[in-house]
Structures are given as C-alpha cells and as structure tokens.
Design a protein around this motif. Structure first.
Motif, short mmCIF file in Angstrom:
data_model
loop_
_atom_site.label_atom_id
_atom_site.label_comp_id
_atom_site.label_asym_id
_atom_site.label_seq_id
_atom_site.Cartn_x
_atom_site.Cartn_y
_atom_site.Cartn_z
N UNK A 5 46.61 35.10 33.16
CA UNK A 5 45.72 33.99 32.84
C UNK A 5 44.95 33.51 34.05
N UNK A 6 45.63 33.49 35.19
CA UNK A 6 45.00 33.09 36.43
C UNK A 6 43.92 34.08 36.84
N UNK A 7 44.22 35.37 36.75
CA UNK A 7 43.24 36.41 37.10
C UNK A 7 42.04 36.37 36.15
N UNK A 8 42.31 36.14 34.87
CA UNK A 8 41.21 36.07 33.90
C UNK A 8 40.29 34.91 34.22
N UNK A 9 40.87 33.75 34.55
CA UNK A 9 40.04 32.58 34.89
C UNK A 9 39.22 32.85 36.15
N UNK A 10 39.84 33.48 37.15
CA UNK A 10 39.11 33.80 38.37
C UNK A 10 37.98 34.79 38.10
N UNK A 11 38.26 35.78 37.25
CA UNK A 11 37.24 36.78 36.93
C UNK A 11 36.07 36.15 36.15
N UNK A 12 36.37 35.19 35.29
CA UNK A 12 35.33 34.56 34.48
C UNK A 12 34.51 33.57 35.29
N UNK A 13 35.20 32.75 36.10
CA UNK A 13 34.51 31.66 36.77
C UNK A 13 34.17 31.94 38.23
N UNK A 14 35.13 32.44 38.98
CA UNK A 14 34.87 32.67 40.41
C UNK A 14 34.10 33.97 40.62
N UNK A 15 34.50 35.01 39.88
CA UNK A 15 33.86 36.32 39.90
C UNK A 15 34.02 37.04 41.24
N UNK A 16 33.53 36.46 42.30
CA UNK A 16 33.61 37.12 43.60
C UNK A 16 34.76 36.54 44.42
N UNK A 17 35.39 37.42 45.17
CA UNK A 17 36.45 36.98 46.08
C UNK A 17 35.79 36.45 47.35
N UNK A 18 36.19 35.26 47.77
CA UNK A 18 35.69 34.69 49.01
C UNK A 18 36.83 33.99 49.73
N UNK A 19 36.53 33.42 50.90
CA UNK A 19 37.59 32.82 51.71
C UNK A 19 38.24 31.61 51.05
N UNK A 20 37.57 31.04 50.04
CA UNK A 20 38.12 29.88 49.37
C UNK A 20 39.12 30.26 48.28
N UNK A 21 38.94 31.42 47.67
CA UNK A 21 39.82 31.77 46.55
C UNK A 21 40.64 33.04 46.78
N UNK A 22 40.52 33.66 47.95
CA UNK A 22 41.20 34.92 48.18
C UNK A 22 42.72 34.80 48.05
N UNK A 23 43.26 33.66 48.48
CA UNK A 23 44.70 33.46 48.37
C UNK A 23 45.13 33.45 46.90
N UNK A 24 44.32 32.86 46.03
CA UNK A 24 44.61 32.86 44.60
C UNK A 24 44.60 34.28 44.03
N UNK A 25 43.59 35.04 44.39
CA UNK A 25 43.48 36.40 43.88
C UNK A 25 44.72 37.22 44.24
N UNK A 26 45.11 37.18 45.50
CA UNK A 26 46.22 38.03 45.92
C UNK A 26 47.57 37.50 45.47
N UNK A 27 47.69 36.18 45.35
CA UNK A 27 48.91 35.62 44.77
C UNK A 27 49.08 36.10 43.34
N UNK A 28 47.98 36.07 42.59
CA UNK A 28 48.03 36.52 41.19
C UNK A 28 48.35 38.00 41.09
N UNK A 29 47.77 38.83 41.97
CA UNK A 29 48.02 40.27 41.93
C UNK A 29 49.49 40.57 42.23
N UNK A 30 50.03 39.94 43.26
CA UNK A 30 51.44 40.15 43.61
C UNK A 30 52.35 39.73 42.46
N UNK A 31 52.09 38.56 41.91
CA UNK A 31 52.91 38.06 40.80
C UNK A 31 52.76 38.92 39.56
N UNK A 32 51.57 39.48 39.36
CA UNK A 32 51.36 40.37 38.21
C UNK A 32 52.24 41.61 38.33
N UNK A 33 52.33 42.17 39.53
CA UNK A 33 53.19 43.35 39.74
C UNK A 33 54.65 43.00 39.50
#
Length: 210
Positions: free
Chosen positions: A54-82
């Motif tokens: 759900x977190x990754x979907x929201x980031x993909x829909x709203x943030x779209x691009x990875x940047x220094x403000x949301x990169x921690x969210x992206x990688x936290x979600x990826x690790x937790x997804x695994x």
C-alpha cells in the motif's frame, strides 16, 4: 476469510490512505516536505506492520519519482515487502521448511556459492566506485555540481547498488571518503541490506530452492 489475509488487506488500505492524505497536505502547502499528516517515521511503521504494498502504491501514484525527500520511504517499503513476502510464502504453504535444520546444515551448492561470490565482488566494487565518484564530484568546490551536466549520481543509484548486493562496498566507501555519513538512511540502510540479503540467502537454501 483468512484473518491473516484480512489483516494484510486492512493495513495496506490504511497505509495507502494515510500516505495519500500526507501527500495531498504537503502538495497543498507548496510541496513543503516538513508538512504532512504525521511524522514520516511513524508512517514508515505501516510498512513494517505489513503495509509495504500500500505504501509503494501510494508513492508510485503520488510521488512517482524517487528523491532525497522520499527515498527512505521507498527503500523501507522495498525491504519490508521482501520480508513480508517471505512470511507470506511460508504462511500460505508456497514454501515448506520440513527438515529445516537438515537444510541449514547441509552443504551449500559450490556452483551457487561461486556465482554468488563473483556477483557480490562485482557489485561491491561497482558500489565502492560509485560512492567514490559521487564524492569526487561533490568535493569539487570550484564548480557547482548542479552546473556540471548533472554528473552527481542520484541517491537512488547509490542506495539501489547497495540493495542489489553492494552494501559492503558502499559502507567502506562511506567511511573512507566520509560521504553520505550524515544521512541516516545511508547509515542504517546498507547494514540492514546485508542482514536482509543474508536472511534471504539462508531462507531460500533452507526452503530447498537451490
């Protein structure tokens, strides 16, 4: 319906809605990343609790691009997804651990270890060089890096290389070059990736997948 599945659906719906609201509040404040529904670290806990999709979907829909403000969210979600993917595979019987200890203490396939060793060597050397190159460009005080044709490597590349096996090379480069050591997600990320990769390696072996 399986209560575990109901829980996962619920936590992912909540995670998506909270991240959506957080983004909309931020957007309404001229993309001021210091505004939002709640502290970003609290939002990240939803990924830890199973809401990574759900977190990754929201980031993909709203943030779209990875940047220094949301990169921690992206990688936290990826690790937790695994991690949650491993849990779900076991929970729903996609992977069996019958004879777990026999598998753990059984000799590893030498071909697999050789191939993995070569891959990790290349990945770590590449990551070390990437961190070194980025530090070299960042340290050039004579020229604004933003005017050098975008030569600075995006943080996504550096974190991505670490996640894909180059964590040790990244950590060595960070210490040697004193680069990215003030950013908590670079300090915490690579060591966490090493733990994740080790657990995943043993998990797949114990499940008899190689």
């Amino acid at each position: 319906m399986d209560p575990f599945l109901v829980y996962l659906i619920a936590v992912n719906v909540v995670a998506f809605l909270l991240f959506t609201i957080d983004y909309l509040i931020m957007a309404g404040n001229d993309y001021d990343w210091d505004t939002g529904l709640m502290d970003g670290r609290i939002l990240s806990l939803f990924a830890v609790a199973g809401g990574a999709p759900g977190m990754l979907l929201a980031l993909a829909v709203w943030a779209r691009r990875v940047n220094k403000h949301n990169i921690a969210w992206w990688f936290t979600a990826i690790v937790c997804l695994v991690v949650w993917g491993m849990v779900c595979a076991w929970k729903w019987g996609l992977i069996s651990f019958d004879g777990f200890w026999d598998a753990v203490f059984h000799g590893f396939n030498r071909g697999v270890l050789h191939g993995l060793g070569v891959y990790l060597l290349v990945a770590n050397v590449a990551t070390f060089l990437a961190f070194g190159f980025d530090k070299l460009i960042a340290a050039d005080d004579g020229i604004d890096p933003r005017r050098k044709g975008g030569l600075r490597l995006p943080e996504l590349w550096l974190m991505g290389l670490s996640l894909l096996g180059g964590s040790v090379g990244g950590m060595v480069a960070m210490r040697l070059f004193r680069h990215k050591t003030r950013k908590w997600y670079f300090v915490a990320g690579p060591p966490l990736f090493v733990v994740l990769q080790t657990v995943l390696f043993l998990y797949l072996h114990a499940a008899g997948l190689y």
